[in-house]
Design a protein around this motif. Structure first.
Motif, mmCIF file in Angstrom:
data_model
loop_
_atom_site.group_PDB
_atom_site.id
_atom_site.type_symbol
_atom_site.label_atom_id
_atom_site.label_comp_id
_atom_site.label_asym_id
_atom_site.label_seq_id
_atom_site.Cartn_x
_atom_site.Cartn_y
_atom_site.Cartn_z
ATOM 1 N N GLU A 121 -61.447 41.174 -3.861
ATOM 2 C CA GLU A 121 -61.706 42.202 -2.851
ATOM 3 C C GLU A 121 -61.886 43.574 -3.495
ATOM 4 O O GLU A 121 -62.796 44.319 -3.138
ATOM 5 C CB GLU A 121 -60.575 42.235 -1.812
ATOM 6 C CG GLU A 121 -60.510 41.011 -0.933
ATOM 7 C CD GLU A 121 -59.703 39.857 -1.539
ATOM 8 O OE1 GLU A 121 -59.275 39.950 -2.718
ATOM 9 O OE2 GLU A 121 -59.518 38.857 -0.837
ATOM 10 N N MET A 129 -63.872 45.154 3.860
ATOM 11 C CA MET A 129 -64.087 44.719 5.234
ATOM 12 C C MET A 129 -65.446 45.176 5.761
ATOM 13 O O MET A 129 -66.001 44.562 6.663
ATOM 14 C CB MET A 129 -62.948 45.208 6.122
ATOM 15 C CG MET A 129 -61.614 44.582 5.726
ATOM 16 S SD MET A 129 -60.192 45.289 6.575
ATOM 17 C CE MET A 129 -60.214 46.965 5.981
ATOM 18 N N THR A 180 -68.436 42.487 5.654
ATOM 19 C CA THR A 180 -68.587 41.481 6.708
ATOM 20 C C THR A 180 -68.325 42.059 8.103
ATOM 21 O O THR A 180 -68.346 41.315 9.081
ATOM 22 C CB THR A 180 -67.607 40.317 6.470
ATOM 23 O OG1 THR A 180 -66.281 40.843 6.384
ATOM 24 C CG2 THR A 180 -67.955 39.548 5.210
ATOM 25 N N SER A 237 -65.536 43.028 9.211
ATOM 26 C CA SER A 237 -64.282 42.420 9.655
ATOM 27 C C SER A 237 -63.300 43.505 10.068
ATOM 28 O O SER A 237 -63.368 44.637 9.597
ATOM 29 C CB SER A 237 -63.676 41.585 8.531
ATOM 30 O OG SER A 237 -64.588 40.601 8.111
ATOM 31 N N PHE A 297 -61.456 39.441 6.868
ATOM 32 C CA PHE A 297 -62.490 39.448 5.845
ATOM 33 C C PHE A 297 -62.459 38.153 5.055
ATOM 34 O O PHE A 297 -63.484 37.530 4.811
ATOM 35 C CB PHE A 297 -62.332 40.630 4.882
ATOM 36 C CG PHE A 297 -63.132 40.437 3.617
ATOM 37 C CD1 PHE A 297 -64.497 40.653 3.621
ATOM 38 C CD2 PHE A 297 -62.532 39.980 2.462
ATOM 39 C CE1 PHE A 297 -65.254 40.432 2.474
ATOM 40 C CE2 PHE A 297 -63.273 39.755 1.314
ATOM 41 C CZ PHE A 297 -64.638 39.978 1.324
ATOM 42 N N LYS A 298 -61.265 37.754 4.622
ATOM 43 C CA LYS A 298 -61.151 36.538 3.808
ATOM 44 C C LYS A 298 -61.682 35.327 4.567
ATOM 45 O O LYS A 298 -62.416 34.512 4.003
ATOM 46 C CB LYS A 298 -59.704 36.324 3.377
ATOM 47 C CG LYS A 298 -59.248 37.357 2.366
ATOM 48 C CD LYS A 298 -57.807 37.176 1.986
ATOM 49 C CE LYS A 298 -57.409 38.252 0.994
ATOM 50 N NZ LYS A 298 -56.092 38.057 0.443
ATOM 51 N N ASP A 334 -63.833 35.377 7.145
ATOM 52 C CA ASP A 334 -65.271 35.568 7.361
ATOM 53 C C ASP A 334 -66.057 35.292 6.084
ATOM 54 O O ASP A 334 -67.123 34.670 6.120
ATOM 55 C CB ASP A 334 -65.558 36.996 7.843
ATOM 56 C CG ASP A 334 -64.960 37.293 9.210
ATOM 57 O OD1 ASP A 334 -64.637 36.339 9.948
ATOM 58 O OD2 ASP A 334 -64.814 38.490 9.534
ATOM 59 N N PHE A 335 -65.537 35.735 4.961
ATOM 60 C CA PHE A 335 -66.213 35.544 3.679
ATOM 61 C C PHE A 335 -66.286 34.057 3.333
ATOM 62 O O PHE A 335 -67.316 33.557 2.886
ATOM 63 C CB PHE A 335 -65.480 36.328 2.588
ATOM 64 C CG PHE A 335 -66.225 36.410 1.294
ATOM 65 C CD1 PHE A 335 -67.250 37.328 1.126
ATOM 66 C CD2 PHE A 335 -65.898 35.579 0.233
ATOM 67 C CE1 PHE A 335 -67.951 37.418 -0.079
ATOM 68 C CE2 PHE A 335 -66.580 35.663 -0.973
ATOM 69 C CZ PHE A 335 -67.613 36.582 -1.125
#
Length: 85
Positions: free
Chosen positions: A13, A26, A29, A31, A37-38, A40-41
């Motif tokens: 990150e 963030m 994405t 997020s 974020f994690k 979504d990624f």
């Protein structure tokens, strides 16, 4: 700030934030939190991820080039393996 935070080696990150044009990871994405974020990624398909990183001007050559604190000298650097095509 705890001693653990002072000694933490840069994570993905942090590297993505440092090597793109965003202020926080963030923003990549859109997020609402780091845990979002994690998730979504991880859900992104390869092409989506590549397009998103290119849109945010990722500098791959700059990734994993930060020198870790002296306390982590025992860890072998292998950023050249990560960057292999």
């Amino acid at each position: 700030m705890s001693i653990i935070n002072l000694l933490q080696v840069t994570n993905l990150e942090d590297e993505l934030t440092r090597c793109t044009d965003v202020k926080t990871v963030m923003d990549l994405t859109k997020s609402k939190s780091i845990s979002n974020f994690k998730a979504d990624f991880r859900k992104m398909k390869d092409e989506q991820c590549r397009n998103m990183l290119e849109r945010h001007k990722i500098d791959v050559e700059n990734m994993w080039t930060t020198t870790a604190p002296k306390e982590f000298d025992f860890v072998q650097r292998n950023d050249e393996l990560i960057k292999q095509k």
